[in-house]
Design a protein around this motif. Structure first.
Motif, mmCIF file in Angstrom:
data_model
loop_
_atom_site.group_PDB
_atom_site.id
_atom_site.type_symbol
_atom_site.label_atom_id
_atom_site.label_comp_id
_atom_site.label_asym_id
_atom_site.label_seq_id
_atom_site.Cartn_x
_atom_site.Cartn_y
_atom_site.Cartn_z
ATOM 1 N N PRO A 1 0.827 -0.913 -0.092
ATOM 2 C CA PRO A 1 0.163 0.013 -0.017
ATOM 3 C C PRO A 1 0.984 1.395 0.116
ATOM 4 C CG PRO A 1 0.237 -1.030 2.291
ATOM 5 C CD PRO A 1 0.935 -1.901 1.353
ATOM 6 N N VAL A 2 0.098 2.470 -0.360
ATOM 7 C CA VAL A 2 0.889 3.632 -0.063
ATOM 8 C C VAL A 2 1.301 3.711 1.212
ATOM 9 C CG1 VAL A 2 0.768 6.063 -0.521
ATOM 10 C CG2 VAL A 2 -0.048 4.447 -2.390
ATOM 11 N N ASN A 3 2.742 4.099 1.470
ATOM 12 C CA ASN A 3 3.017 4.439 2.841
ATOM 13 C C ASN A 3 3.137 6.061 2.916
ATOM 14 O OD1 ASN A 3 4.512 5.053 5.213
ATOM 15 N ND2 ASN A 3 6.002 3.537 4.834
ATOM 16 N N GLU A 4 2.187 6.461 3.872
ATOM 17 C CA GLU A 4 2.183 7.902 3.889
ATOM 18 C C GLU A 4 3.613 8.732 4.507
ATOM 19 O OE1 GLU A 4 0.019 10.148 2.300
ATOM 20 O OE2 GLU A 4 -0.944 8.375 1.647
ATOM 21 N N ASP A 5 4.220 7.793 5.357
ATOM 22 C CA ASP A 5 5.491 8.294 5.733
ATOM 23 C C ASP A 5 6.407 8.500 4.915
ATOM 24 O OD1 ASP A 5 4.312 7.958 8.433
ATOM 25 O OD2 ASP A 5 5.093 6.069 9.020
ATOM 26 N N MET A 6 6.264 8.210 3.353
ATOM 27 C CA MET A 6 7.346 8.133 2.466
ATOM 28 C C MET A 6 6.928 9.223 1.582
ATOM 29 S SD MET A 6 8.298 4.104 1.716
ATOM 30 C CE MET A 6 9.768 4.462 0.801
ATOM 31 N N VAL A 7 5.815 10.240 1.912
ATOM 32 C CA VAL A 7 5.460 11.244 1.310
ATOM 33 C C VAL A 7 5.997 12.260 2.034
ATOM 34 C CG1 VAL A 7 3.739 12.853 0.398
ATOM 35 C CG2 VAL A 7 3.506 10.224 0.223
ATOM 36 N N ILE A 8 7.037 13.193 1.794
ATOM 37 C CA ILE A 8 7.732 14.074 2.462
ATOM 38 C C ILE A 8 7.583 15.451 2.090
ATOM 39 C CG2 ILE A 8 10.000 14.673 3.127
ATOM 40 C CD1 ILE A 8 10.815 11.582 1.854
ATOM 41 N N ASN A 9 7.373 16.363 3.051
ATOM 42 C CA ASN A 9 7.148 17.745 2.672
ATOM 43 C C ASN A 9 8.461 18.541 3.058
ATOM 44 O OD1 ASN A 9 6.328 20.386 2.304
ATOM 45 N ND2 ASN A 9 4.382 20.096 3.692
ATOM 46 N N PHE A 10 9.239 19.198 2.093
ATOM 47 C CA PHE A 10 10.322 20.066 2.071
ATOM 48 C C PHE A 10 9.973 21.372 1.958
ATOM 49 C CE2 PHE A 10 12.527 15.995 0.952
ATOM 50 C CZ PHE A 10 13.282 15.800 1.863
ATOM 51 N N GLU A 11 10.575 22.338 2.988
ATOM 52 C CA GLU A 11 10.562 23.796 2.849
ATOM 53 C C GLU A 11 11.509 23.934 1.300
ATOM 54 O OE1 GLU A 11 11.877 26.465 5.669
ATOM 55 O OE2 GLU A 11 10.895 25.010 7.016
ATOM 56 N N ARG A 12 10.723 24.888 0.543
ATOM 57 C CA ARG A 12 11.349 24.922 -1.138
ATOM 58 C C ARG A 12 12.689 25.343 -0.581
ATOM 59 N NH1 ARG A 12 13.658 24.687 -4.620
ATOM 60 N NH2 ARG A 12 13.248 25.556 -6.604
ATOM 61 N N SER A 13 12.979 26.084 0.195
ATOM 62 C CA SER A 13 14.448 26.668 0.453
ATOM 63 C C SER A 13 15.572 25.707 0.900
ATOM 64 C CB SER A 13 14.555 27.736 1.696
ATOM 65 O OG SER A 13 14.061 27.309 2.873
ATOM 66 N N ASP B 1 5.959 28.066 -3.901
ATOM 67 C CA ASP B 1 6.996 29.001 -3.557
ATOM 68 C C ASP B 1 7.597 28.655 -2.039
ATOM 69 O OD1 ASP B 1 7.005 30.212 -5.974
ATOM 70 O OD2 ASP B 1 5.591 31.780 -5.015
ATOM 71 N N GLN B 2 6.716 27.841 -1.161
ATOM 72 C CA GLN B 2 6.877 27.668 0.222
ATOM 73 C C GLN B 2 7.606 26.120 0.331
ATOM 74 O OE1 GLN B 2 3.834 29.185 -0.627
ATOM 75 N NE2 GLN B 2 4.708 31.254 -0.285
ATOM 76 N N TYR B 3 6.855 25.277 -0.350
ATOM 77 C CA TYR B 3 7.193 23.895 -0.185
ATOM 78 C C TYR B 3 7.389 22.994 -1.406
ATOM 79 C CZ TYR B 3 2.151 23.243 -0.206
ATOM 80 O OH TYR B 3 0.868 23.160 -0.774
ATOM 81 N N VAL B 4 7.851 21.875 -1.422
ATOM 82 C CA VAL B 4 8.045 20.682 -2.291
ATOM 83 C C VAL B 4 7.530 19.643 -1.425
ATOM 84 C CG1 VAL B 4 9.283 19.567 -3.671
ATOM 85 C CG2 VAL B 4 9.782 22.054 -3.526
ATOM 86 N N ILE B 5 6.715 18.809 -2.277
ATOM 87 C CA ILE B 5 6.322 17.293 -1.669
ATOM 88 C C ILE B 5 6.847 16.450 -2.528
ATOM 89 C CG2 ILE B 5 4.070 15.824 -1.179
ATOM 90 C CD1 ILE B 5 2.594 18.426 -0.483
ATOM 91 N N LEU B 6 7.616 15.628 -1.860
ATOM 92 C CA LEU B 6 8.350 14.547 -2.671
ATOM 93 C C LEU B 6 7.570 12.883 -2.111
ATOM 94 C CD1 LEU B 6 12.029 15.553 -2.504
ATOM 95 C CD2 LEU B 6 10.455 15.955 -4.437
ATOM 96 N N ASP B 7 7.489 12.207 -3.107
ATOM 97 C CA ASP B 7 7.007 10.833 -2.900
ATOM 98 C C ASP B 7 7.898 9.568 -3.017
ATOM 99 O OD1 ASP B 7 5.353 8.489 -2.245
ATOM 100 O OD2 ASP B 7 3.743 9.146 -3.678
ATOM 101 N N ALA B 8 8.570 8.828 -1.952
ATOM 102 C CA ALA B 8 9.566 7.890 -2.366
ATOM 103 C C ALA B 8 8.918 6.553 -2.332
ATOM 104 C CB ALA B 8 10.442 8.003 -1.006
ATOM 105 N N ASN B 9 7.384 6.444 -2.505
ATOM 106 C CA ASN B 9 6.897 5.120 -2.581
ATOM 107 C C ASN B 9 7.162 4.500 -4.020
ATOM 108 O OD1 ASN B 9 4.949 4.497 -0.515
ATOM 109 N ND2 ASN B 9 4.353 6.510 -0.506
ATOM 110 N N HIS B 10 7.015 3.348 -4.033
ATOM 111 C CA HIS B 10 7.106 2.886 -5.421
ATOM 112 C C HIS B 10 6.106 3.215 -6.286
ATOM 113 C CE1 HIS B 10 7.210 -0.126 -8.681
ATOM 114 N NE2 HIS B 10 8.387 -0.422 -8.584
ATOM 115 N N PRO B 11 6.327 3.802 -7.637
ATOM 116 C CA PRO B 11 5.366 4.130 -8.372
ATOM 117 C C PRO B 11 3.950 3.125 -8.534
ATOM 118 C CG PRO B 11 7.550 4.434 -9.632
ATOM 119 C CD PRO B 11 7.800 3.668 -8.438
ATOM 120 N N LEU B 12 4.086 1.922 -8.171
ATOM 121 C CA LEU B 12 2.933 0.989 -8.384
ATOM 122 C C LEU B 12 2.403 0.805 -7.048
ATOM 123 C CD1 LEU B 12 4.307 -1.335 -11.325
ATOM 124 C CD2 LEU B 12 2.566 0.669 -11.268
ATOM 125 N N ALA B 13 2.867 1.315 -6.053
ATOM 126 C CA ALA B 13 2.363 1.218 -4.626
ATOM 127 C C ALA B 13 1.015 1.419 -4.575
ATOM 128 C CB ALA B 13 3.161 1.983 -3.652
#
Length: 142
Positions: free
Chosen positions: A71-83, A116-128
């Protein structure tokens, strides 16, 4: 005729689709996939689907996400400050970046959102989170 079993090296032609029919991978036009059955080289559901087949057998298998990429693991969706991300790194929604973990392991991540404030990155496998369908043809057992 011999049935494929754990420990056998097998050669399989396959076509993988999502449950909506969208293809995501295929061996068409390439050599068959060659792997050792039961070794963990492929997802569990694929391994289980090939087990017991004989050379020349064709079948379609349905693999629930728990036996595929999970399943998609929400812990692998990461919110970074854009800076926190260097300005020279291109950030396009749907694009892929490589993150480096302590120890040097590289993890591909998909850019999900950019502001402008943040970037959301997803480290889940694309087929999760996806249930998968494979059309299989066993072409060899060694």
């Amino acid at each position: 005729m011999k049935q494929a079993q754990a420990g056998d090296n097998v050669q399989v032609h396959y076509k993988g689709t999502l449950t909506d029919g969208q293809p995501f991978d295929s061996s068409e036009g390439r050599d068959p996939l060659n792997f050792k059955l039961g070794s963990g080289q492929v997802i569990k559901g694929f391994d289980d689907g090939v087990t017991g087949m004989e050379i020349g057998d064709k079948k379609t298998i349905h693999i629930p996400n728990a036996e595929a990429y999970g399943p998609v693991n929400e812990d692998m969706v990461i919110n970074f400050e854009r800076s926190q991300i260097p300005a020279d790194i291109p950030l396009e929604v749907g694009g892929t970046l490589n993150m480096h973990q302590d120890g040097g392991q590289v993890i591909p991540v998909v850019v999900k959102e950019v502001t402008d404030q943040y970037v959301i990155l997803d480290a889940n496998h694309p087929l999760a989170g996806q249930d998968l369908i494979f059309e299989l043809e066993l072409v060899g057992i060694n």
